[in-house]
Motif scaffolding. Structure first.
Motif, mmCIF file in Angstrom:
data_model
loop_
_atom_site.group_PDB
_atom_site.id
_atom_site.type_symbol
_atom_site.label_atom_id
_atom_site.label_comp_id
_atom_site.label_asym_id
_atom_site.label_seq_id
_atom_site.Cartn_x
_atom_site.Cartn_y
_atom_site.Cartn_z
ATOM 1 N N ASP A 49 33.995 39.376 46.281
ATOM 2 C CA ASP A 49 32.579 39.949 46.260
ATOM 3 C C ASP A 49 31.574 39.499 45.484
ATOM 4 O O ASP A 49 31.890 38.754 44.339
ATOM 5 N N HIS A 108 32.806 44.362 38.255
ATOM 6 C CA HIS A 108 32.236 45.793 38.229
ATOM 7 C C HIS A 108 31.494 46.099 37.192
ATOM 8 O O HIS A 108 30.744 46.873 37.031
ATOM 9 N N TYR A 158 27.543 41.193 43.654
ATOM 10 C CA TYR A 158 26.502 42.156 43.802
ATOM 11 C C TYR A 158 25.193 40.980 43.467
ATOM 12 O O TYR A 158 25.337 40.208 42.797
ATOM 13 N N LEU A 192 28.132 44.634 36.940
ATOM 14 C CA LEU A 192 27.368 45.445 37.797
ATOM 15 C C LEU A 192 26.546 46.650 37.168
ATOM 16 O O LEU A 192 25.351 46.977 37.220
ATOM 17 N N PRO A 205 31.109 50.991 45.565
ATOM 18 C CA PRO A 205 30.628 50.411 46.979
ATOM 19 C C PRO A 205 31.222 51.325 47.962
ATOM 20 O O PRO A 205 32.332 52.000 47.658
ATOM 21 N N ARG A 259 26.353 45.014 47.812
ATOM 22 C CA ARG A 259 27.562 44.220 47.569
ATOM 23 C C ARG A 259 27.916 43.448 48.684
ATOM 24 O O ARG A 259 27.699 43.868 49.958
#
Length: 315
Positions: free
Chosen positions: A159, A217, A161, A220, A259, A282
């Motif tokens: 993933d 994360h 962002y 983010l 998310p 995301r």
């Protein structure tokens, strides 16, 4: 230049597994780490590397305390090993494609919440292709890409962002699998838990929970607070585990960002709120080595993931 004797030794060396061990040692740095990653004993790894050095006929390793340091010759050999292993993988994929059978093992490394996308695909594959074996490991996206580069897996699900884009190594084929919004998660009785979009700058005084700064994360949360709120968050609790994050928030000890795929609304003690202003997004994508794309088993896994994505869009 190699001598004629060394060239003869080198040409007779065909053990690709030992070359793979060399590549693993180059990236993991210790025999113990290589052994752990490949489920070998350290003595087996050490013996195989010694055999490789004997077969090549030049010094590949030097002791540096308790570690083995790769010589310049070892780095040269490792670069050629990358090419050889890639060609072998391409040959295997093309031969498998001529047979057309969807069998064998596909190894997947994915981040935690990707399981919500992966599990339905695995069920579909089990029904359609009983001769196919899927093995999965949950890990951080950076680690998944590193495993793919080392040929430690066949497929990485990662993933990223928009505030924290991820690298795209050369030689990989990427495909977007899912796009979703990131939501603010606060205790149910929090002062902003009214259901309307929340301004991040109104949470400057809050305690935050999230991943470490080296994890996506964690980055983010830092970037969203900086960009949308103009402040550095007070990150007292560091974890990427969704259940741990929800436990902290539901107990009133932190706020966080999650998310939609993490399904934070399953915890009745938290409130899940939209972020005011520009949405935080995301993206989830797959990554495979280009030389493996022709392999029917891998193609079947990618097709199952695509079908799951389309089904999700229809719903």
């Amino acid at each position: 230049m190699f001598s004629s004797d060394i060239r003869g030794r080198f040409r007779s060396m065909m053990d690709l597994q030992r070359l793979r061990l060399l590549n693993e040692l180059r990236s993991r740095r210790t025999i113990a780490a290589v052994a752990d990653a490949l489920s070998y004993s350290p003595s087996t790894v050490s013996h195989q590397l010694s055999e490789l050095q004997r077969e090549v006929g030049v010094t590949l390793f030097e002791r540096d305390g308790r570690r083995l340091r790769l010589t310049e010759a070892a780095h040269v050999l490792a670069r050629h090993a990358d090419v050889l292993l890639a060609r072998v993988e391409l040959a295997e994929a093309e031969v498998a494609a001529t047979a057309g059978a969807v069998t064998g093992v596909v190894r997947i490394v994915a981040f935690q919440t990707a399981a919500f996308l992966l599990a339905p695909a695995l069920a579909d594959l089990a029904a359609r292709h009983p001769g196919l074996r899927i093995e999965t490991v949950m890990s951080e996206p950076d680690e998944a890409l590193e495993a793919l580069e080392r040929r430690g897996c066949d497929l990485a699900i990662c993933d990223e962002y928009e505030a924290v884009p991820r690298r795209r190594p050369a030689g990989f084929a990427f495909e977007e699998l899912h796009v979703e919004r990131v939501k603010l998660v606060v205790p149910r009785d929090h002062r902003v838990a009214g259901g309307t979009p929340v301004r991040i700058r109104d949470l400057e005084s809050e305690v935050w929970a999230g991943g470490a700064p080296t994890e996506s994360h964690g980055r983010l949360i830092i970037e969203v607070c900086r960009k949308h709120g103009g402040f550095t968050p007070d990150r007292r609790h560091q974890t990427c585990d969704v259940l741990a994050l929800l436990a902290l928030v539901s107990a009133g000890q932190a706020v966080t960002l999650l998310p939609e795929l993490a399904r934070p609304e399953r915890d009745p003690a938290v409130a899940v709120l939209p972020i005011a202003g520009q949405p935080v997004v995301r993206r989830i994508f797959t990554a495979v080595r280009e030389e493996s794309l022709a392999r029917p088993a891998l193609a079947a896994v990618l097709a199952a993931l695509r079908e799951g994505r389309r089904a999700k869009l229809v719903r």
